[in-house]
Design an enzyme around this catalytic site. Sequence first.
Site: not given
Length: 646
Positions: A127, A129, A420-421, A424, A496
């Site tokens: 009860m 619970q 590559h960089e 950019h 990219d």
Amino acid sequence: MNNKIWKSLLIYLLLMFVAISVADLFAPKEEYVDLDFNQFLSYIEARKIATAEITDQKSEICSVTGTLKDGTKFNSVIPVDTELYQRLVESGAVVELKLPQEPSWWITLIANLIPALLMVGLFVFMMQQTQGGGKQVMQFGKSRARLQSDVHKRVTFDDVAGCEEAKEELAEIVDFLKHPKKYLELGARIPKGVLLFGAPGTGKTYIARAVAGEAGVPFLSISGSDFVEMFVGVGAARVRDLFSEAKKQAPAIVFIDEIDAVGRMRGAGMGGGHDEREQTLNQLLVEMDGFSVNEGIIVMAATNRPDVLDPALLRPGRFDRQIVLDKPDLNARIEILKVHTRGKPLAKEVDLEVLARATPGFTPADLENVVNEAALLTARNQKRRIGMQELEEAVHRVVAGPRKKSRLISEHEKKVIAYHESGHALVALMLPNTDPVHEVSIIPRGAALGYTLQLPMEDKYLITKSEILDKVTSVLAGRAAEEIIFNEVSSGAANDLEVATHLVRRMIMEFGMSDTLGPLTFGRKEGQVFLGRDLARERDFSEEVAAEIDREERNIINQCYERAKTILVENKDKLVLVAETLIEKETLKGKEFERLVFGESLEEEESVTEQVTKEEVETVKDASEKARLREPKTAPSRPATVPEVR
């Protein structure tokens, strides 16, 4: 406390009883052979009985337990007969006569009471619970709302920065709860509900905690997912219990975090309209503004997805006030950094305005993470104060990830990454509508082998066609540099290409910036909520228009790619110089990069930097003057959008 002790004791006793019963059930028992009276007499005549224990039952019969000479144990029942006992003794058996032992009255009482007490205790436990509070096994219909108290760290509006408009709106609600009379005299009605929405990390839950700290009234908080369970009707029962508890403590505030878990649009599910989630939402709608009026209860909710909420939930009378928490601008970021650095030892050279300028697009959660990462780096470096170097490194860690010092890269790949960089950065510097280059590096961070960090000079909320085209050109410049130098391209430009394609597609289909297709948008975003955000874009154009969109997209990207190649070919000597310097130093700051491109030596750059000493920076009180002293003398004043990492 005593109830908890007795409850625990009862549970332990029950478990002990069950354990003893199970152990007794499975315990090994001695096997006995049951003999009838005729067999017993025959064994006496055959002299097979070794021992016999006769227990008098105070009646005409008695029980016999014994052992045969072959070791078999037996049980039998015989009449009370002294001659029979004499024959048993004469057969050579060892006979023992015993009287039955009666247990004392208290043992009998306990033996009879224990099962009854265990049954009563088990019933009481079940009860409790079912009806008690807390996270119990059978507590399905009870609300899981938590009542905020001063036990935890109290958050107030002084701890919230960067959202003054939202604080002003919420402060009005707090003031109404504290002083309702002045509003009621004017006939004003306080909003019944407040919906906080914005991007993740903008501080929706945090500002709700601040309201709880300022209001001084009961504050019940619960998550939207706490309403929904596998049992039908549980969500609606928990909503009723939540508002019933709020009515008892009115005036009160009810806060539902991540309300989209329970407040999604009805009729969008695959299983029809009568499911558990919709029953919960219907009950929530009734409790917020139904036939019965909830006086003194204000409902606050937070979500990242206001677009999927049911319209009935957003109408006036339920969520009257909807507050947007955007990403903070420059001034807001400065104030947020002041809050997060409060109580932390900072070095004298730390300038929060410079740090705020380097973090455009950061949410309050990102800024808190930056400060925390800087503190961790300071402790790792065995320093006593957090310096500007640690804060800048923390920004890079949040944007691009930590450095991968252990990753081994061959000389050829290192050269490819450097060109590559450099491509950019060089194209971004040459174009008029791109963000200034803040740093170029070929040191791996996170998943990237290298990166070019561009930061805007100011916050910006609109973007023009020329800015998009310049941005796409700079994004494609890394691949163009590889083709110019090595006569082939690598897989390093995959991200990219993805970024460039996405930008151009949005430019054509959402912004109407195509000269060929004209000022039109293609594809409606409205759709079935259950299909998800990506699949919900409804196609409202023909196959011919789709082919035209593909051609226009391909033409724009090709034009930007050729434009990037032209710029790099015309400045190939600068590209080679920057790439070779990058291979040697691995990282170039924005001012160092610009001086290389403009033909000035890096040694001269260092002497120029030394002219702005720490004493000069500390004596300048105006924040804008501080920023001006730190800006590169050759940096063009260019608008920008958001930081980009490649």
